[in-house]
Design a protein around this motif. Structure first.
Motif, PDB file in Angstrom:
ATOM      1  N   PHE A  13       0.808  -1.152   0.094  1.00 18.41           N
ATOM      2  CA  PHE A  13      -0.078   0.183   0.103  1.00 18.41           C
ATOM      3  C   PHE A  13       1.054   1.485   0.086  1.00 18.41           C
ATOM      4  O   PHE A  13       0.729   2.133  -0.658  1.00 18.41           O
ATOM      5  CB  PHE A  13      -0.881  -0.043   1.194  1.00 18.41           C
ATOM      6  N   TRP A  14       1.876   1.334   0.791  1.00 19.54           N
ATOM      7  CA  TRP A  14       2.906   2.248   0.815  1.00 19.54           C
ATOM      8  C   TRP A  14       3.571   2.721  -0.520  1.00 19.54           C
ATOM      9  O   TRP A  14       3.513   3.684  -0.768  1.00 19.54           O
ATOM     10  CB  TRP A  14       3.917   2.127   1.927  1.00 19.54           C
ATOM     11  N   ASN A  15       3.725   1.669  -1.071  1.00 21.76           N
ATOM     12  CA  ASN A  15       4.747   2.016  -2.343  1.00 21.76           C
ATOM     13  C   ASN A  15       3.619   2.172  -3.419  1.00 21.76           C
ATOM     14  O   ASN A  15       4.141   2.819  -4.579  1.00 21.76           O
ATOM     15  CB  ASN A  15       5.469   0.577  -2.624  1.00 21.76           C
ATOM     16  N   ASP A  20       2.830  10.239  -3.963  1.00 23.96           N
ATOM     17  CA  ASP A  20       4.345  10.038  -3.941  1.00 23.96           C
ATOM     18  C   ASP A  20       4.864  11.265  -3.375  1.00 23.96           C
ATOM     19  O   ASP A  20       6.111  11.274  -2.646  1.00 23.96           O
ATOM     20  CB  ASP A  20       4.991  10.214  -5.522  1.00 23.96           C
ATOM     21  N   TYR A  21       4.578  12.421  -3.163  1.00 20.99           N
ATOM     22  CA  TYR A  21       5.122  13.681  -2.802  1.00 20.99           C
ATOM     23  C   TYR A  21       5.018  13.384  -0.920  1.00 20.99           C
ATOM     24  O   TYR A  21       6.056  13.805  -0.417  1.00 20.99           O
ATOM     25  CB  TYR A  21       4.307  14.733  -3.196  1.00 20.99           C
ATOM     26  N   ASN A  22       3.918  12.870  -0.449  1.00 21.40           N
ATOM     27  CA  ASN A  22       3.944  12.972   0.841  1.00 21.40           C
ATOM     28  C   ASN A  22       4.736  11.768   1.297  1.00 21.40           C
ATOM     29  O   ASN A  22       5.519  11.905   2.472  1.00 21.40           O
ATOM     30  CB  ASN A  22       2.536  12.196   1.142  1.00 21.40           C
ATOM     31  N   LYS A  23       5.047  10.498   0.495  1.00 13.33           N
ATOM     32  CA  LYS A  23       6.035   9.671   0.849  1.00 13.33           C
ATOM     33  C   LYS A  23       7.491  10.259   0.850  1.00 13.33           C
ATOM     34  O   LYS A  23       8.264  10.230   1.902  1.00 13.33           O
ATOM     35  CB  LYS A  23       5.979   8.452  -0.301  1.00 13.33           C
ATOM     36  N   GLU A  24       7.556  11.007  -0.130  1.00 11.00           N
ATOM     37  CA  GLU A  24       9.126  11.925  -0.101  1.00 11.00           C
ATOM     38  C   GLU A  24       9.279  12.717   1.090  1.00 11.00           C
ATOM     39  O   GLU A  24      10.440  12.763   1.625  1.00 11.00           O
ATOM     40  CB  GLU A  24       9.190  12.820  -1.498  1.00 11.00           C
ATOM     41  N   LEU A  25       8.345  13.396   1.463  1.00 10.05           N
ATOM     42  CA  LEU A  25       8.431  14.375   2.717  1.00 10.05           C
ATOM     43  C   LEU A  25       8.618  13.530   3.876  1.00 10.05           C
ATOM     44  O   LEU A  25       9.489  13.713   4.787  1.00 10.05           O
ATOM     45  CB  LEU A  25       7.186  15.080   2.856  1.00 10.05           C
ATOM     46  N   LEU A  47       3.543   7.788  11.039  1.00 13.05           N
ATOM     47  CA  LEU A  47       3.341   8.673   9.995  1.00 13.05           C
ATOM     48  C   LEU A  47       2.789   7.843   8.604  1.00 13.05           C
ATOM     49  O   LEU A  47       2.300   8.506   7.653  1.00 13.05           O
ATOM     50  CB  LEU A  47       4.731   9.260   9.587  1.00 13.05           C
ATOM     51  N   LYS A  48       3.060   6.540   8.597  1.00 15.98           N
ATOM     52  CA  LYS A  48       2.471   5.862   7.577  1.00 15.98           C
ATOM     53  C   LYS A  48       1.117   5.653   7.816  1.00 15.98           C
ATOM     54  O   LYS A  48       0.224   5.989   6.598  1.00 15.98           O
ATOM     55  CB  LYS A  48       3.036   4.407   7.576  1.00 15.98           C
TER      56      LYS A  48
END
Length: 329
Positions: A13-15, A20-25, A47-48
């Motif tokens: 789910f995360w990937n 994508d921008y939230n993952k980067e931050l 945070l996930k």
């Protein structure tokens, strides 16, 4: 009733689903190298979960586009899941720290963004918790006698070392086997003291390194440690694991997981007929017995537990308020 937990976010789910921008931050925030391994794991999980909530309930927006009303919605969602107040506060704090990071380091990209957890968002009321009942020396001795009867020397060493030092679960876990070779502590004047001092251990504290300190323990703990090490050598003669508290597998000994101590304490609880016992209870028991039963100075106990203030130590001391009422009446 047991407190509920939120299901962890899967890697898939995360990937594939999270913005994508939230993952980067989030990943950049977590890669600052300022958190201990244990705290990093907790922040990552929190945070996930927040990122998944943004995906599920907030149209997968970029985090810098969120507003305080979104923070309130998220907190209310956590409350609806039946989490404890401490769990909610930690998840709230994790998001707040992320927002501070974005506000500070992404100001050029998001000059109008402010931490979504403002003072206007009410804090969560503290959950009702069970009364903290420290272990008496009679109860600790009862556990010790039963462990001796079973010849369970490792748990006996854990019992006396953890009680003597008042240390936390992760601190006990770091104890090295080499301490069984230590002599009693000598002060700067060469005077021999009636206690032993450990090597440096990473204690609870801010930052990746935490608060590094040494712990003092008594002769009873040392005797139990030596007995356990002797037994260990009989079981695995070529034992090369440096840690004192270990689990055994086909390859020999390895350092125990933190949860192992919880399982041991459940066994201690059974010995006491079901009285709740957990690793942190030894810390409160040590403080309470020293101050209330033995009449030791709170400053000495403060030093033993490694607190910066005796006011913090007082939190660990459970006093019988009926004594004050007896004096009043």
């Amino acid at each position: 009733m047991a407190q509920k937990k939120i299901e962890e976010v899967t890697d898939e789910f995360w990937n594939t689903e999270v913005n994508d921008y939230n993952k980067e931050l989030i990943e950049e925030f977590l890669n600052q190298q300022h958190l201990s391994d244990a705290t990093l794991k907790q922040y990552t999980s929190a945070l996930k979960i927040f990122a998944k909530w943004v995906h599920d309930f907030n149209r997968n927006k970029d985090i810098p586009d969120l507003k305080p009303r979104d923070a309130l919605k998220y907190q209310n969602w956590l409350i609806s899941k039946g989490l404890s107040s401490s769990a909610i506060k930690f998840k709230r704090s994790s998001v707040s720290s992320l927002c501070n990071f974005i506000e500070l380091y992404y100001n050029d990209d998001h000059p109008n963004f402010r931490n979504i957890f403002t003072k206007a968002i009410p804090t969560v009321a503290k959950s009702n918790v069970k009364e903290k009942v420290p272990l008496t020396m009679k109860e600790i001795n009862k556990i010790a006698k039963e462990l001796e009867k079973r010849e369970d020397w490792q748990k006996l060493a854990y019992l006396w070392f953890t009680y003597s030092t008042g240390c936390r679960r992760e601190e006990s876990r770091q104890l090295l086997k080499e301490v069984y070779t230590y002599d009693k502590h000598q002060d700067k004047k060469g005077n021999t003291k009636d206690y032993y001092v450990t090597h440096n251990i990473r204690a609870k504290g801010k930052g990746k390194e935490g608060k590094v300190r040494k712990f003092t323990f008594d002769q009873k703990a040392m005797d139990a440690i030596k007995k356990w090490v002797y037994y260990r050598k009989l079981q695995v003669p070529d034992d090369n694991c440096p840690f004192l508290f270990v689990s055994k597998d086909k390859e020999g000994y390895r350092q125990v997981s933190p949860n192992t101590f919880n399982l041991w304490c459940k066994g201690f609880s059974k010995i006491l007929g079901g009285k709740p016992v957990h690793p942190h209870l030894f810390r409160s028991s040590r403080a309470t017995n020293a101050v209330v039963e033995e009449g030791k100075d709170i400053k000495a106990v403060q030093k033993l537990l490694g607190h910066n203030s005796s006011q913090t130590t007082e939190i660990y001391v459970v006093r019988d308020e009926s004594d004050d009422l007896d004096d009043l009446y």
